[in-house]
Scaffold this active site. Structure first.
Site, short mmCIF file in Angstrom:
data_model
loop_
_atom_site.label_atom_id
_atom_site.label_comp_id
_atom_site.label_asym_id
_atom_site.label_seq_id
_atom_site.Cartn_x
_atom_site.Cartn_y
_atom_site.Cartn_z
CG HIS A 158 39.81 44.29 42.55
ND1 HIS A 158 39.40 45.74 42.15
CD2 HIS A 158 38.57 44.00 43.58
CE1 HIS A 158 38.30 45.98 42.88
NE2 HIS A 158 37.79 45.04 43.66
CG ASP A 179 45.17 45.28 45.15
OD1 ASP A 179 44.73 45.37 46.57
OD2 ASP A 179 44.22 45.05 44.43
CD GLN A 197 40.17 41.02 49.94
OE1 GLN A 197 39.83 40.50 51.20
NE2 GLN A 197 39.10 41.70 49.23
CE LYS A 220 38.24 45.51 49.58
NZ LYS A 220 36.98 45.05 49.25
CB CYS A 236 36.10 44.21 41.14
SG CYS A 236 34.59 44.93 41.36
N1 PLP Z 1 41.92 45.15 45.35
C1 PLP Z 1 41.53 44.02 45.96
C2 PLP Z 1 42.26 42.70 45.86
C3 PLP Z 1 40.10 43.87 46.25
O1 PLP Z 1 39.78 43.02 47.10
C4 PLP Z 1 39.28 45.37 46.26
C5 PLP Z 1 38.12 45.34 46.94
O2 PLP Z 1 37.31 44.35 46.90
C6 PLP Z 1 40.27 46.52 46.13
C7 PLP Z 1 41.48 46.25 45.57
C8 PLP Z 1 39.35 47.73 45.95
O3 PLP Z 1 39.51 48.29 47.11
P1 PLP Z 1 38.43 49.59 47.58
O4 PLP Z 1 37.16 49.36 46.76
O5 PLP Z 1 38.39 49.63 49.04
O6 PLP Z 1 39.22 50.53 47.02
#
Ligand code: PLP
Length: 425
Positions: free
Chosen positions: A141, A218, A221, A244, A383
């Site tokens: 992401h 990260d 998910q 999430k 993203c």
């Molecule tokens: N990393 C992953 C794999 C994600 O799916 C997301 C959000 O879609 C993020 C990071 C970013 O999360 P946040 O927007 O809650 O900071």
């Protein structure tokens, strides 16, 4: 004597009935799911973007504001004590949820994005130098790419990339050649938001540590779907978002090994993160408060704590079994559609995310037509532009499942896709 085994078809249909009964029970906890969209009951399949909230979370936040709100840590009065206890109690809950023995290793952030930025900024400030290397993957992401690009540019460090195979798995046999004596950090997702791929973090952590580097995961998910135990995973940092995993927006957590957090400089300056302030310099509070400048999102923390309790109450084994059943059903039904392209690995290697494209229909048109039928999916690059580049597509449609979805939701998705096909031919 054991009863004769049921035929595979019967076993699959039993599992689906159990999954649907489970989802029907769970759905009662989620007020937003009790509505109609486009004249039909809402089918919410956009969980990888953000999940819906159970009453337990909404009530915890409302209760906090109705009874306990004040600023935390600095007050000598009853409400300040209660707010502080709610805030620190939520930290203990999230620490337990992540398998962290020490709640002081959990820093509240606005979400995964801020958690990764905190490390990319504060850790890199001290530990990343010119010519050092950071290993990322093309599965990430943007939240786990851009902060490292910024850090690398500041330090004069180099980014190296682990590529993907045709089904969106990390090409892990290439990891040893990417790890060099200059590698300082490896930053990878636990689960891909675009493909659902689950990465073998514990195995990766061993290789990364053998090379003398650190591993940031990260977990945006991962935390919503998998049992998380940071000790077993063996990583050094783990980032998660409240929204999430049934919690509120604007709150997340960074877990980091205490000695690393202690060695890092603060990320932001302000109230609450100091020990002493003089004219020319200041000294810092202990971790985690050193990283929590300013009045924090107390209600958000309370909500994320309640979400962690809610998911723990459901149980990770039940959650995983449920999601696997719905995902397998979805993959089977989608694969039977003529002219569909499915992205990602087989069900056994992924969480409940399915990215797809239909011949002759743009991903955004698919999402718009499904929305008219009350089925919420997402379309775009999610993203994850490097994932899209890997597959040579600009965008996909993505259906993502959670504990309240069932096979009837999948049927509604398929009916919607039939309509898309009828329109676009
Ligand atoms: N990393 C992953 C794999 C994600 O799916 C997301 C959000 O879609 C993020 C990071 C970013 O999360 P946040 O927007 O809650 O900071």
């Amino acid at each position: 004597m054991n009863a004769p085994a049921a035929p595979a078809g019967a076993r699959a249909s039993d599992r689906r009935s159990r999954a649907n009964a489970f989802a029907a029970r769970v759905r009662r906890d989620f007020p937003a799911l009790q509505q109609e969209v486009g004249g039909k009951p809402l089918v919410y399949l956009d969980n990888a973007a953000s999940t819906q909230k159970p009453d337990a979370v909404i009530d915890a936040i409302a209760h906090y504001y109705r009874h306990d709100h004040a600023n935390v840590h600095r007050g000598m009065h009853e409400l300040a004590r209660r707010a502080t206890e709610a805030y620190e109690g939520a930290r203990r809950k999230v620490a337990r949820f992540l398998g962290a023995a020490d709640p002081a290793e959990v820093v509240w952030t606005r979400g995964t994005t801020e958690a990764i930025n905190l490390v990319a900024s504060a850790w890199s400030h001290t530990f990343l130098g010119e010519g050092d290397e950071i290993v990322l993957s093309t599965q990430e992401h943007h939240s786990n790419l851009v902060p490292w690009q910024l850090a690398a540019a500041r330090a004069g460090a180099r980014l190296r990339y682990l590529e993907l195979d045709d089904e969106g798995r990390l090409l892990l046999d290439r990891l040893p050649e990417l790890l060099s004596p200059r590698t300082r950090m490896v930053a990878l997702s636990h689960v891909s938001n675009a493909l659902g791929t689950v990465n073998p973090v514990a195995e990766i952590a061993k290789q990364v540590h053998a090379a003398g580097a650190l591993l940031l995961v990260d977990g945006a998910q991962g935390a919503p779907h998998l049992p998380i135990d940071v000790a077993t995973l063996g990583c050094d940092f783990y980032a998660a978002s409240g929204h999430k995993m049934c919690g509120p927006t604007g709150i997340g957590a960074l877990w980091g090994r205490r000695e690393l957090l202690e060695q890092m400089e603060p990320y932001q300056g302000g109230g609450e993160m100091i020990s002493v302030v003089e004219r020319e310099y200041s000294t810092w509070a202990e971790v985690p408060h050193k990283f929590e400048a300013g009045t924090p999102n107390v209600a958000g923390a309370v909500g994320m704590g309640a979400a962690a309790d809610y998911l723990t109450g459901i149980g990770h084994a039940a959650l995983a079994e449920h999601e696997r059943t719905v995902l397998e059903y979805a993959l089977d039904r989608l694969a039977a559609i003529d002219g569909i392209r499915l992205f990602g690995p087989p069900a056994a290697e992924r969480c409940g995310v399915v990215s797809f494209l239909l011949d002759h229909a743009h991903a955004h048109d698919v999402a718009t037509i499904l929305d008219a039928d009350g089925v919420a999916v997402r379309a775009g690059h999610h993203c994850a532009q490097l994932v899209m580049k890997h597959f040579g597509v600009p965008a996909t449609s993505r259906a993502s499942f959670y504990l309240y979805n069932d096979t009837e939701d999948v049927d509604r998705l398929i009916e919607g896709l039939d309509r898309v096909k009828a329109i676009f031919g």
